[in-house]
Design a protein around this motif. Structure first.
Motif, short mmCIF file in Angstrom:
data_model
loop_
_atom_site.label_atom_id
_atom_site.label_comp_id
_atom_site.label_asym_id
_atom_site.label_seq_id
_atom_site.Cartn_x
_atom_site.Cartn_y
_atom_site.Cartn_z
N GLY A 200 0.77 -1.23 0.00
CA GLY A 200 0.00 0.00 0.00
C GLY A 200 0.80 1.28 0.00
N GLU A 201 0.08 2.37 -0.29
CA GLU A 201 0.71 3.69 -0.40
C GLU A 201 1.20 4.21 0.94
N SER A 202 0.53 3.84 2.02
CA SER A 202 0.97 4.31 3.33
C SER A 202 2.34 3.75 3.68
N ALA A 203 2.55 2.48 3.30
CA ALA A 203 3.87 1.87 3.54
C ALA A 203 4.93 2.58 2.71
N ARG A 204 4.59 2.91 1.47
CA ARG A 204 5.56 3.64 0.64
C ARG A 204 5.90 4.99 1.26
N ALA A 205 4.89 5.72 1.73
CA ALA A 205 5.14 7.02 2.33
C ALA A 205 6.05 6.90 3.55
N ALA A 206 5.82 5.86 4.35
CA ALA A 206 6.66 5.66 5.54
C ALA A 206 8.10 5.36 5.14
N LEU A 207 8.27 4.49 4.14
CA LEU A 207 9.62 4.15 3.69
C LEU A 207 10.33 5.35 3.09
N LEU A 208 9.61 6.14 2.31
CA LEU A 208 10.21 7.33 1.69
C LEU A 208 10.68 8.30 2.77
N THR A 209 9.83 8.51 3.78
CA THR A 209 10.15 9.49 4.82
C THR A 209 11.30 9.01 5.70
#
Length: 319
Positions: A200-209
């Motif tokens: 999911g996109e939330s996981a991507r946002a966490a990894l990016l940050t």
């Protein structure tokens, strides 16, 4: 005259954009590839659909590079040393601009450091930032960072390498610009893997940050400036690479997450950089959990679910 070494997608795109300003030599190692491009005025292997301007001379002869005022080197970071061992004499005394992103496995050196070893009399610089070859070649607007420790030389290169569609911002923080461009590829693999595995996109946002936090930690340990890391060569490049399927590193991670094979002919700088970075972090005592799991994924030692569990189960801490 400007010479571009390396007829991959990015090198070809740079040559196409720079040709709007004047003569350019595009050098490729493969003589057959050169003949194909000369005959068709297109780099069908790496950048299909783009007509190469007549101002570009396509060559496999390094002597054609000798007349250039500025040389841009756009070969993969892991192949840079081997190229320079052969071509170093032709680059002596010229401004040499690295256009590859990564850290050399075995040494942990950045591209400008490798150039300085083999061409000690060259003025070195780094061209980096959020950009895709197709966008540049099509004339779409792009902003990049030009990093050069010599501010006067940086100003000269900025003027010569700015084109109608490429706007260059100058910095003397070569370390920050190079590390931002190298480390974002590692985080892009992690983000691609998360999306490929359906996390999911939330996981991507966490990894990016959190990946950006790792990037900053490493770069500042090496003396990089915070404003460089927050700029085009750091945060800007990170966002682009972690959110677009045009990114080779992102697609590579996506294939890992989906359990699919990836084209071995495609250069994935982040795979080698992750392993070089993990070794450097171990020696420096740095905790880089995302880099560590990306290395495990690249080596096939972890699957995505186990990697995410490792990250989620880390001790709780302040941001």
């Amino acid at each position: 005259m400007i010479a571009v070494i390396g007829a991959g997608a990015f090198g070809t795109a740079l040559a196409a954009s720079l040709a709007r300003n004047g003569p350019v030599v595009l050098w490729a190692r493969d003589a057959q590839h050169v003949q194909e491009m000369q005959a068709t005025r297109e780099n069908a292997r790496r950048l299909p659909g783009i007509t190469l301007p007549t101002a570009i001379t396509i060559s496999a002869d390094l002597d054609d590079v000798s007349d250039a005022d500025i040389v841009l080197v756009s070969v993969p970071a892991q192949k840079l040393r081997a190229f320079l061992e052969t071509a170093g004499p032709q680059l002596a005394g010229k401004p040499v601009v690295a256009c590859c992103k990564g850290m050399e496995r075995g040494t942990g050196l950045r591209p400008t450091q490798v150039i300085a070893e083999h061409v000690p009399k060259a003025a070195t610089a780094m061209l980096t930032g959020p950009s895709f070859a197709q966008d540049i070649a099509k004339g779409l607007p792009t902003a990049l960072t030009l990093a050069c420790a010599d501010d006067a030389m940086g100003g000269y290169l900025q003027k010569r390498l700015t084109t109608p569609n490429i706007r260059l911002y100058r910095t003397t923080d070569v370390t920050g610009a190079e590390l931002g461009g190298a480390l974002k590829n590692v985080i892009a693999i992690a983000c691609g893997a998360a999306i490929g595995a359906g996390l999911g996109e939330s996981a991507r946002a966490a990894l990016l940050t959190r990946g950006f936090a790792e990037l900053v930690k490493v770069a500042q340990t090496h003396g990089a400036r915070a404003e460089t890391l927050a700029g085009l060569s750091g945060f800007g490049d990170l966002v682009l690479t972690c959110t677009s399927a045009q990114s080779r590193n992102y697609r590579f991670g996506e294939s890992i997450g989906a359990g699919e094979n990836f084209d071995k002919g495609v250069t994935v700088e982040g795979a080698a950089t992750a392993q070089a970075l993990e070794e450097m972090a171990r020696q420096a005592g740095l905790d880089l959990p995302i880099t560590r799991v990306v290395t495990g994924l690249v080596r096939g030692e972890l699957n995505v679910r186990d990697a995410m569990d490792m990250l989620l189960q880390r001790p709780l801490k302040e941001e």
